[in-house]
Design a protein around this motif. Structure first.
Motif, short mmCIF file in Angstrom:
data_model
loop_
_atom_site.label_atom_id
_atom_site.label_comp_id
_atom_site.label_asym_id
_atom_site.label_seq_id
_atom_site.Cartn_x
_atom_site.Cartn_y
_atom_site.Cartn_z
N LEU A 67 0.65 7.29 28.49
CA LEU A 67 -0.32 8.40 28.54
C LEU A 67 -1.54 8.05 27.71
CD1 LEU A 67 1.82 11.67 28.32
CD2 LEU A 67 0.68 10.69 30.31
N PRO A 84 10.23 2.69 34.85
CA PRO A 84 9.80 3.29 33.59
C PRO A 84 10.98 3.43 32.64
CG PRO A 84 9.60 4.84 35.41
CD PRO A 84 9.92 3.52 36.00
N PHE A 90 8.12 17.57 26.14
CA PHE A 90 6.91 18.01 25.44
C PHE A 90 7.10 19.38 24.80
CE2 PHE A 90 5.96 15.42 29.06
CZ PHE A 90 4.95 14.57 28.65
N HIS A 94 6.26 21.76 30.32
CA HIS A 94 5.73 21.13 31.53
C HIS A 94 6.71 21.05 32.69
CE1 HIS A 94 2.23 20.39 29.31
NE2 HIS A 94 2.52 19.23 28.79
N VAL A 96 7.65 22.54 36.57
CA VAL A 96 6.95 23.21 37.67
C VAL A 96 7.61 24.59 37.79
CG1 VAL A 96 6.33 23.12 40.10
CG2 VAL A 96 6.50 21.02 38.77
N ARG A 98 7.29 27.33 39.43
CA ARG A 98 7.62 28.03 40.68
C ARG A 98 8.77 27.38 41.42
NH1 ARG A 98 4.40 31.53 42.93
NH2 ARG A 98 4.95 30.76 44.99
N ARG A 99 9.19 26.20 40.99
CA ARG A 99 10.31 25.52 41.64
C ARG A 99 11.62 25.88 40.97
NH1 ARG A 99 8.95 20.57 44.81
NH2 ARG A 99 8.04 21.65 46.59
N LEU A 110 12.03 10.85 40.92
CA LEU A 110 11.02 10.49 41.93
C LEU A 110 10.65 9.00 41.87
CD1 LEU A 110 8.61 13.56 41.90
CD2 LEU A 110 10.14 12.83 43.73
N GLY A 111 10.64 8.45 40.67
CA GLY A 111 10.21 7.06 40.50
C GLY A 111 11.09 6.07 41.25
N GLN A 168 16.06 10.83 34.98
CA GLN A 168 15.22 9.64 35.09
C GLN A 168 16.01 8.38 34.76
OE1 GLN A 168 11.47 10.37 32.98
NE2 GLN A 168 11.06 8.18 32.97
N PRO B 184 2.77 18.98 33.79
CA PRO B 184 3.86 18.56 34.67
C PRO B 184 3.53 17.26 35.42
CG PRO B 184 3.46 20.90 34.90
CD PRO B 184 2.35 20.37 34.05
N ASP B 186 1.72 14.75 34.17
CA ASP B 186 1.98 13.68 33.21
C ASP B 186 3.47 13.42 33.11
OD1 ASP B 186 -0.66 13.38 32.63
OD2 ASP B 186 -0.64 14.67 30.85
N ALA B 187 4.25 14.50 33.01
CA ALA B 187 5.70 14.34 32.82
C ALA B 187 6.32 13.54 33.96
CB ALA B 187 6.36 15.71 32.69
N LEU B 188 5.89 13.81 35.20
CA LEU B 188 6.50 13.11 36.33
C LEU B 188 5.86 11.75 36.56
CD1 LEU B 188 7.28 15.96 38.84
CD2 LEU B 188 8.75 14.81 37.21
N ILE B 190 5.17 9.81 34.16
CA ILE B 190 5.98 9.00 33.24
C ILE B 190 7.27 8.58 33.94
CG2 ILE B 190 7.40 9.15 31.16
CD1 ILE B 190 5.21 10.97 29.99
N ALA B 191 7.81 9.49 34.76
CA ALA B 191 9.05 9.18 35.48
C ALA B 191 8.80 8.26 36.66
CB ALA B 191 9.72 10.48 35.95
N GLY B 192 7.57 7.84 36.87
CA GLY B 192 7.27 6.87 37.91
C GLY B 192 6.88 7.46 39.25
N ALA B 193 6.56 8.77 39.29
CA ALA B 193 6.22 9.39 40.56
C ALA B 193 4.85 8.89 41.06
CB ALA B 193 6.19 10.91 40.41
N PRO B 196 1.37 10.72 46.15
CA PRO B 196 1.87 11.63 47.19
C PRO B 196 3.06 12.46 46.71
CG PRO B 196 1.60 9.41 48.06
CD PRO B 196 1.37 9.32 46.60
N GLN B 197 3.92 11.85 45.89
CA GLN B 197 5.07 12.60 45.36
C GLN B 197 4.59 13.71 44.42
OE1 GLN B 197 7.30 9.34 43.65
NE2 GLN B 197 8.79 9.39 45.32
N ALA B 200 3.39 16.56 46.46
CA ALA B 200 4.45 17.33 47.11
C ALA B 200 5.30 18.12 46.11
CB ALA B 200 5.36 16.39 47.91
N HIS B 201 5.44 17.61 44.89
CA HIS B 201 6.41 18.23 43.98
C HIS B 201 5.80 18.93 42.79
CE1 HIS B 201 9.86 16.69 46.14
NE2 HIS B 201 9.19 15.57 46.30
N VAL B 202 4.53 18.73 42.52
CA VAL B 202 3.91 19.47 41.41
C VAL B 202 2.74 20.30 41.92
CG1 VAL B 202 2.83 19.34 39.15
CG2 VAL B 202 4.49 17.61 39.81
N PRO B 205 3.45 22.97 45.18
CA PRO B 205 4.27 24.14 44.82
C PRO B 205 3.57 25.04 43.81
CG PRO B 205 5.49 22.10 44.42
CD PRO B 205 4.16 21.70 44.94
N SER B 206 2.73 24.46 42.95
CA SER B 206 2.08 25.28 41.94
C SER B 206 0.95 26.13 42.50
CB SER B 206 1.51 24.41 40.81
OG SER B 206 2.52 23.61 40.26
#
Lengths: 253, 280
Positions: A67, A84, A90, A94, A96, A98-99, A110-111, A168, B184, B186-188, B190-193, B196-197, B200-202, B205-206
């Motif tokens: 970051l 990763p 945090f 952070h 989502v 609404r999910r 996802l990675g 992850q 959110p 940044d968080a994903l 970091i997870a390698g998203a 396009p992901q 679709a996922h942040v 939906p927000s």
């Protein structure tokens, strides 16, 4: 827990480092934030980073996950050359909101998913959902899987964020002030959870503003002042005065 | 415990003089220049538009004659009202089809043209340019173009609205996507998203409630602009209004205008109701 150990076995600290940071330097515009930070975190270790605002604690974590870009030094994570290697939670959580809780946890993976298996939540493989349920179970929230994430309390949301980090599958978990926005009870729960995850073999580094929580839960306290590490040792080795001096002498600038 | 409450001792009210606000002469001079410029621009605009109250007063009798012919409105069922209702339906249908069919194109452009979901600077700039183009060309110009291609009628109107609405809705949608909190993401990341992901996922939906709200608002606007498109031959009630004016049948025209009024109010109230429910 209930193991009838006859001889007390010391926790194997200083085993092989999973996260190793060497000579990390970072400058924002004219201001030097990190001046050569060396830090290693072993598997099974919970390290608490302490320091006043502006001492560079969060910047260390941000440089590890990308970051922020370090100006010098190296960060290496064992066994994570391509994937990763570090997950992060945090203060602001952070998620989502609404999910659903489960969908949030699945997103941690996802990675390693192709776009075909991840273009929507309905495309997530069954194995991933089941793995996510197991992650939720580890943080004690399996019964809230289908609730909207935003409906949970702050402490519960932080535990969901930790479950997402677990999903992850990273060997290193970084936490940037994970309990600063939580009430004491929820903060205690989250710290206990981080402790448990460390005991399970994850290398955990947490930036904390609560020296007492750090003392009770961490294996090692690391103090940062003006971008340098000023002490590092077990809670028994570090005197109260040394911790207090972080916040009183020198200051952030 | 006795029920009497102790009266709190009266606190002396303290006062402090307010320090004078620092005078900024440069600011005052700047404001004066700004006022002068604004007045100058309006004088120029007055002249450029031949703005003349005299002309309005002189022409007043023309308007009263016109209104005299229009009142009472012609309420003949078979000749006026029934075709009018049918045309209102066509106008509504043009707005509906135009709005709905511009959803996919708007969505693609919005995702490509929003910072959080578009990491490729070339794709971002191209998407922004396409949006600007379709937004800049008015739907009535698109309608004139499509009338020459597919002939007079509602289909040309639908095509025109698809084009213009894509530009506007993509812009509005991309803006709401850019307003979401970046944590959110940044968080994903970091997870390698991938981008396009993340979309679709942040991001999506927000922003779903905002996107639906804007969609309904655009439907509302598009129904009204399909009226105007009728004037250039794209069918619907606008076409009947145009026709009645050219036949000097102002009493029919008034009927159609009243119908338009009802149509616009109904669409406005309905979409406003749904948007309020969504916001809850």
């Amino acid at each position: 827990m209930s193991a009838p150990a006859l001889t007390p076995v010391a926790r194997p600290v200083a085993a092989a480092e999973v996260l190793s940071i060497r000579g990390l330097r970072k400058t924002y515009a004219e201001r030097t934030v990190l001046e050569g930070v060396d830090l290693g975190v072993a598997a099974g270790e919970l390290v608490a980073l302490l320091g006043a605002n502006g001492s560079g604690k969060s910047t260390v974590l941000k440089c590890v996950v990308g970051l922020a870009q370090a100006d010098g030094g190296t960060v290496s994570i064992a066994g994570a050359d391509e994937r990763p290697g570090a997950a992060m939670v945090f203060q602001q959580i952070h998620l989502v909101r609404r999910r659903s809780v489960l969908d949030n946890v699945c997103a941690g993976a996802l990675g390693r998913l192709s776009l075909r298996r991840s273009w929507s939540t309905s495309a997530f493989p069954r194995a991933l959902r089941e793995e996510s349920m197991a992650c939720l179970d580890r943080v004690g929230l399996a019964d809230r899987a289908h609730d909207r994430a935003g409906r949970l309390s702050g402490g519960q949301q932080q535990r969901v964020a930790i479950a997402r980090a677990l999903c992850q599958r990273a060997p290193v978990l970084l936490a940037d002030e994970p309990v600063s926005a939580l009430d004491p009870e929820a903060a205690e729960q989250v710290m206990e959870l981080l402790r448990r995850l460390a005991d399970d073999g994850i290398a955990v580094a947490a930036v904390l503003h609560q020296p007492d929580l750090a003392r009770r839960h961490a294996d090692r306290l690391v103090g940062l002042q003006q971008g340098r590490i000023v002490f590092s040792g077990s809670p028994e080795e570090i005197a109260e005065d040394e911790v207090r001096a972080l916040y009183t002498t020198g200051g952030a600038r | 415990m006795t029920a009497t409450l102790a009266t709190a001792p009266e606190q002396p009210v303290e006062r402090l003089p307010v320090p004078p606000r620092p005078r900024r002469t440069a600011g005052l001079a700047g404001a004066a220049v700004l006022v002068l410029v604004l007045v100058g621009v309006h004088v120029w605009a007055w002249i450029a538009t031949d703005f003349s109250i005299g002309a309005l007063v002189e022409g007043w009798s023309g308007i009263t004659d016109f209104l005299g012919d229009a009142i009472p409105p012609d309420l003949d069922w078979a000749e006026v009202v029934q075709p009018g209702l049918k045309a209102c339906g066509v106008t509504l249908a043009i707005g509906l089809m135009g709005t709905t069919l511009s959803i996919p194109t708007s969505l693609v452009l919005a995702v490509l043209g929003a910072r959080p979901t578009s990491r490729n600077p070339v794709a971002y700039q191209v998407a922004r340019a396409v949006m600007s183009f379709f937004r800049a060309v008015p739907d009535i110009v698109f309608a004139l173009i499509f009338v020459t291609a597919v002939g007079l009628g509602p289909f040309a109107g639908v095509l025109a609205i698809i084009c213009h609405n894509t530009g506007i809705m993509a812009k509005l949608w991309s803006e709401s996507m850019e307003e979401i909190e970046t944590g959110p993401i940044d968080a994903l990341r970091i997870a390698g998203a991938s981008s396009p992901q993340l979309a679709a996922h942040v991001v999506l939906p927000s922003v779903v409630p905002q996107l639906v709200g804007l969609l309904l608002y655009r439907f509302d606007v598009n129904v009204r602009s399909s009226l105007v498109l009728g004037l250039v031959g794209a069918g619907g009630i606008g076409f009947l209004i145009n026709q009645s004016i050219s036949l000097f049948a102002f009493d029919q025209m008034l009927t159609y205008i009243l119908m338009v009024l009802v149509l616009v109010v109904v669409v406005d109230v309905a979409s406003g109701y749904v948007r309020r429910r969504l916001a809850e």
